[in-house]
Write a protein that holds these residues in place. Sequence first.
Motif, PDB file in Angstrom:
ATOM      1  N   VAL A 169       0.841  -1.198   0.000  1.00  0.00           N
ATOM      2  CA  VAL A 169       0.000   0.000   0.000  1.00  0.00           C
ATOM      3  C   VAL A 169       0.874   1.245   0.000  1.00  0.00           C
ATOM      4  O   VAL A 169       0.591   2.206  -0.732  1.00  0.00           O
ATOM      5  CB  VAL A 169      -0.963  -0.007   1.199  1.00  0.00           C
ATOM      6  CG1 VAL A 169      -1.780   1.256   1.220  1.00  0.00           C
ATOM      7  CG2 VAL A 169      -1.868  -1.210   1.129  1.00  0.00           C
ATOM      8  N   SER A 172       1.935   1.899  -3.365  1.00  0.00           N
ATOM      9  CA  SER A 172       0.916   2.456  -4.258  1.00  0.00           C
ATOM     10  C   SER A 172       0.730   3.947  -3.989  1.00  0.00           C
ATOM     11  O   SER A 172       0.485   4.724  -4.907  1.00  0.00           O
ATOM     12  CB  SER A 172      -0.400   1.678  -4.135  1.00  0.00           C
ATOM     13  OG  SER A 172      -1.209   2.217  -3.140  1.00  0.00           O
ATOM     14  N   VAL A 173       0.864   4.344  -2.725  1.00  0.00           N
ATOM     15  CA  VAL A 173       0.756   5.779  -2.426  1.00  0.00           C
ATOM     16  C   VAL A 173       1.920   6.528  -3.076  1.00  0.00           C
ATOM     17  O   VAL A 173       1.727   7.573  -3.713  1.00  0.00           O
ATOM     18  CB  VAL A 173       0.758   6.017  -0.905  1.00  0.00           C
ATOM     19  CG1 VAL A 173       0.835   7.492  -0.597  1.00  0.00           C
ATOM     20  CG2 VAL A 173      -0.480   5.424  -0.281  1.00  0.00           C
ATOM     21  N   ALA A 176       1.373   6.931  -6.683  1.00  0.00           N
ATOM     22  CA  ALA A 176       0.417   7.997  -7.007  1.00  0.00           C
ATOM     23  C   ALA A 176       1.126   9.336  -6.992  1.00  0.00           C
ATOM     24  O   ALA A 176       0.894  10.181  -7.861  1.00  0.00           O
ATOM     25  CB  ALA A 176      -0.738   7.989  -6.022  1.00  0.00           C
ATOM     26  N   LEU A 180       1.620  11.987 -10.094  1.00  0.00           N
ATOM     27  CA  LEU A 180       1.310  13.402  -9.961  1.00  0.00           C
ATOM     28  C   LEU A 180       2.449  14.243 -10.529  1.00  0.00           C
ATOM     29  O   LEU A 180       2.231  15.191 -11.281  1.00  0.00           O
ATOM     30  CB  LEU A 180       1.122  13.703  -8.482  1.00  0.00           C
ATOM     31  CG  LEU A 180       0.434  14.988  -8.142  1.00  0.00           C
ATOM     32  CD1 LEU A 180      -0.941  14.981  -8.746  1.00  0.00           C
ATOM     33  CD2 LEU A 180       0.350  15.136  -6.649  1.00  0.00           C
TER      34      LEU A 180
ATOM     35  N   LEU B 100     -10.346  -5.205   4.729  1.00  0.00           N
ATOM     36  CA  LEU B 100      -9.266  -4.570   3.975  1.00  0.00           C
ATOM     37  C   LEU B 100      -9.438  -4.779   2.480  1.00  0.00           C
ATOM     38  O   LEU B 100      -8.655  -4.285   1.685  1.00  0.00           O
ATOM     39  CB  LEU B 100      -7.916  -5.139   4.408  1.00  0.00           C
ATOM     40  CG  LEU B 100      -7.644  -5.065   5.900  1.00  0.00           C
ATOM     41  CD1 LEU B 100      -6.309  -5.674   6.211  1.00  0.00           C
ATOM     42  CD2 LEU B 100      -7.678  -3.633   6.357  1.00  0.00           C
ATOM     43  N   LEU B 105      -7.239  -3.323  -4.911  1.00  0.00           N
ATOM     44  CA  LEU B 105      -6.218  -4.275  -4.481  1.00  0.00           C
ATOM     45  C   LEU B 105      -6.513  -5.662  -5.022  1.00  0.00           C
ATOM     46  O   LEU B 105      -5.826  -6.601  -4.723  1.00  0.00           O
ATOM     47  CB  LEU B 105      -6.168  -4.329  -2.958  1.00  0.00           C
ATOM     48  CG  LEU B 105      -5.774  -3.023  -2.288  1.00  0.00           C
ATOM     49  CD1 LEU B 105      -5.963  -3.092  -0.803  1.00  0.00           C
ATOM     50  CD2 LEU B 105      -4.346  -2.687  -2.613  1.00  0.00           C
ATOM     51  N   TYR B 270      -9.311   3.617  -3.802  1.00  0.00           N
ATOM     52  CA  TYR B 270      -9.497   3.801  -2.369  1.00  0.00           C
ATOM     53  C   TYR B 270     -10.831   4.391  -1.930  1.00  0.00           C
ATOM     54  O   TYR B 270     -11.117   4.417  -0.745  1.00  0.00           O
ATOM     55  CB  TYR B 270      -8.349   4.604  -1.762  1.00  0.00           C
ATOM     56  CG  TYR B 270      -7.079   3.805  -1.772  1.00  0.00           C
ATOM     57  CD1 TYR B 270      -6.825   2.877  -0.787  1.00  0.00           C
ATOM     58  CD2 TYR B 270      -6.166   3.922  -2.810  1.00  0.00           C
ATOM     59  CE1 TYR B 270      -5.684   2.103  -0.811  1.00  0.00           C
ATOM     60  CE2 TYR B 270      -5.027   3.147  -2.848  1.00  0.00           C
ATOM     61  CZ  TYR B 270      -4.791   2.246  -1.845  1.00  0.00           C
ATOM     62  OH  TYR B 270      -3.673   1.482  -1.884  1.00  0.00           O
ATOM     63  N   VAL B 323      -5.446  10.241  -8.715  1.00  0.00           N
ATOM     64  CA  VAL B 323      -4.185  10.469  -8.007  1.00  0.00           C
ATOM     65  C   VAL B 323      -4.464  10.959  -6.603  1.00  0.00           C
ATOM     66  O   VAL B 323      -3.918  10.489  -5.604  1.00  0.00           O
ATOM     67  CB  VAL B 323      -3.352  11.516  -8.761  1.00  0.00           C
ATOM     68  CG1 VAL B 323      -2.128  11.872  -7.968  1.00  0.00           C
ATOM     69  CG2 VAL B 323      -2.962  11.000 -10.114  1.00  0.00           C
ATOM     70  N   THR B 326      -5.896   8.305  -4.302  1.00  0.00           N
ATOM     71  CA  THR B 326      -4.901   7.309  -3.888  1.00  0.00           C
ATOM     72  C   THR B 326      -3.949   7.894  -2.862  1.00  0.00           C
ATOM     73  O   THR B 326      -3.597   7.243  -1.882  1.00  0.00           O
ATOM     74  CB  THR B 326      -4.109   6.811  -5.101  1.00  0.00           C
ATOM     75  OG1 THR B 326      -5.024   6.343  -6.068  1.00  0.00           O
ATOM     76  CG2 THR B 326      -3.181   5.690  -4.721  1.00  0.00           C
ATOM     77  N   LEU B 327      -3.549   9.139  -3.076  1.00  0.00           N
ATOM     78  CA  LEU B 327      -2.630   9.770  -2.125  1.00  0.00           C
ATOM     79  C   LEU B 327      -3.256   9.844  -0.741  1.00  0.00           C
ATOM     80  O   LEU B 327      -2.666   9.437   0.255  1.00  0.00           O
ATOM     81  CB  LEU B 327      -2.283  11.181  -2.597  1.00  0.00           C
ATOM     82  CG  LEU B 327      -1.136  11.332  -3.567  1.00  0.00           C
ATOM     83  CD1 LEU B 327      -0.946  12.789  -3.908  1.00  0.00           C
ATOM     84  CD2 LEU B 327       0.127  10.775  -2.971  1.00  0.00           C
ATOM     85  N   GLY B 330      -4.859   6.137   0.353  1.00  0.00           N
ATOM     86  CA  GLY B 330      -3.832   5.146   0.653  1.00  0.00           C
ATOM     87  C   GLY B 330      -3.188   5.424   2.004  1.00  0.00           C
ATOM     88  O   GLY B 330      -2.940   4.512   2.796  1.00  0.00           O
ATOM     89  N   THR B 331      -2.955   6.706   2.282  1.00  0.00           N
ATOM     90  CA  THR B 331      -2.351   7.053   3.566  1.00  0.00           C
ATOM     91  C   THR B 331      -3.282   6.677   4.714  1.00  0.00           C
ATOM     92  O   THR B 331      -2.861   6.093   5.716  1.00  0.00           O
ATOM     93  CB  THR B 331      -2.064   8.564   3.600  1.00  0.00           C
ATOM     94  OG1 THR B 331      -1.444   8.917   2.376  1.00  0.00           O
ATOM     95  CG2 THR B 331      -1.157   8.914   4.729  1.00  0.00           C
ATOM     96  N   PHE B 333      -5.553   4.430   4.668  1.00  0.00           N
ATOM     97  CA  PHE B 333      -5.593   2.973   4.733  1.00  0.00           C
ATOM     98  C   PHE B 333      -4.381   2.428   5.480  1.00  0.00           C
ATOM     99  O   PHE B 333      -4.486   1.490   6.275  1.00  0.00           O
ATOM    100  CB  PHE B 333      -5.640   2.422   3.308  1.00  0.00           C
ATOM    101  CG  PHE B 333      -5.744   0.931   3.243  1.00  0.00           C
ATOM    102  CD1 PHE B 333      -6.832   0.288   3.778  1.00  0.00           C
ATOM    103  CD2 PHE B 333      -4.766   0.182   2.636  1.00  0.00           C
ATOM    104  CE1 PHE B 333      -6.936  -1.086   3.722  1.00  0.00           C
ATOM    105  CE2 PHE B 333      -4.858  -1.184   2.573  1.00  0.00           C
ATOM    106  CZ  PHE B 333      -5.947  -1.821   3.118  1.00  0.00           C
TER     107      PHE B 333
END
Lengths: 356, 349
Positions: A169, A172-173, A176, A180, B100, B105, B270, B323, B326-327, B330-331, B333
């Motif tokens: 994970v 993946s962040v 991203a 960007l 999860l 995923l 996400y 984007v 996900t940024l 994802g954080t 998560f």
Amino acid sequence: MAENKAIPGIGERSARHSRRFWIVTGVLLAMLTALVLLHLAFGRTPLSLEEIMAALSGNGQDGHRHIVWNLRLPRALVAMTAGGLLGLAGAILQVVMRNPLMEPGLIGVSAGAVLAVILTMPFSSAAIPINGRMPIVALGGALLSIGMLYMFNGRTGGSGPRLALIGVVAASVLQAANSLLMLRQQEGLASILLWSFGSLNGRVWAHWNMIWPWALALVPCALLMARRAAVLQLGDETAVGLGLPLFRTRLLLLLLAAALTAVSVSAVGAIGFAGLIGPHIAAKLVGRHPVYLFPASVLLAGTLLIAADWIAGSATLSFSLPGMEHRVTSLPAGAVTTLLGAPFFLYLLRLTKKLI
Amino acid sequence: MPSETVAIPKPKERRPQRRLLPAALLGLFAIAAVIAVGLKGGSPSPSWGELAGLISGEGDALVRTIVAEIRLPRVVLGLMVGAMLAVSGTLMQGAMNNRLAGPELLGLSAGASLAAAAILVLRLPVPYHLQPLCVLAGGLAGGAVVIMAARIARGAAGMLLIGMSVTAMLNGLLIVLIAMGTSNDVNLFYAYLLGSLANRGWEQVLRVLPWFAAMLPVAFVLAKRVNLLQLGDDSASGLGINAGLSRIVILLASAMLLASTVAECGPIGYVSLLAPHLARAVILSQDARLVLPVSALIGAVLLALADQLGRLLFAPLELPVGVWTTLVGGTVFLLILSRKNGGAFHGGK
């Protein structure tokens, strides 16, 4: 440290194993040489062994000399070295985290390095810069992501698949964030995208000059740390009991893993799964004792990457894919390692219970 | 995947139904606010009076075109796609008994992206209006591989890692396609790959609409089954349902919801993972019949809001919403992952 006894968890270290290790090393070195020769021989212009030898010794046709010296030899050397660094990084991570699923690409260390490099790229440049600064910049990113992973892991003490998932994970962040940044680099998008997946196309002496000093410094360091890593593998309590400075050793090893990954990424991009397959096959051959595992991983992953690049190159030449007949570039080696490595990872996942 | 121990859910002191109404009202209010921002924000920025005038057919023709043909469909699409993603995530988490689980995923998004790339880069002779169907098929195929592979999984994290490696394989193929494409194709495709709501019009809304209208009721019908599956396979079988079959039906519904959004907007990560979490936190219940509508509302607001933020914060630059989600997602998560020690609803470790 008990040297001649089988210690559960870290693998044996005996005369038999030592002999085996030297045999494996010999075979791997022979394979590596053979693959380098294959790499030099095949391509759009196939060369015979005599022609290669002539070109290498400075005789032969000018064209052949150019192909061998300026195109194929640096590429083979870079592939070999970068693969070896990745394999070593993977082996170290697996030992330190005590987790067989660790791999620098998988857990976002490579993605962190890529992020740092893209961040410092000159605005709207169409190509990846090559200079001595790159590995250091990449190291910053790699350290950042490895620190993040360690922090997330440290709080729960999670292990096995869970830690791998956190890494995935995190990767993946980071990816991203990469996308960007890539948005502002529309011009070089295709090349950066390929690089972020790992490719050996167009690797020249400049790349080799960039990585060899690092490889020369880092690999012996890692091999010197192998004995301590072996103690670390026994578990925290045992390691402390044996007088190992736990925190410092772990930090040093992680630092080494980050540096190895960063150097490899700065030369060939984020090649996936090479750091996973290499150490695992190496462990099958020489056992899990780091003193044997580390050097064997270097050789195996190096062999693997050069083979992957060769496969990618010949696949492009032998199958005329639609729309690709007139292209000169070959498939990225990163795609080959990923396509081979992901099923391997699945297989490992099935075995995880046995391995942990 | 099946939890080892089965526990009866503890009765909550507060009745979740009582929280449902305020949550729903709040959600609807938030949707109205997002629509208002979506219509007004940007350049030109009409005043409220002008906006009201547009409804009754007055005002500048240019502004009317911008609002009605560009901004309105974008907000509507964002709301619809967000709701679909959230419902898809709720179904999937319930069916796998795994909090999860999220479609990004599990190989679905990657399969759909690969299909889209194949059409674009290889110039496959697929008629334009059939392309979303092909992308849908790609997504379903990716999901099917993962679901089959999941039979060997142990535990929540193992299953996600299987999804991850299938995704990695599909991405490997994707990169092969990218290597083959011309630079122009790659740029075009890259914009799709990030997941974005920009440049979508009524045409895309109309293409998503049938899925939205057909699959959301199906999801609500399935909610009861989801509840049973959340108890774990053993209790579900004890209660007289075929756990394996139910799971496949629910996953199929979830995959269809997701793949139809990927076909139009690209993979948006996400939202489907986080919306159900938020919904459960809001109504303090795990009853899928209540979680489903609330998470749909939350997903709609989340995605539309994220899109507006991406559009307006850095104007005139625009962040693709995929984007952005996900940024942030994802954080969040990662934080959830590091805080909780298990993935299962009841039981687990």
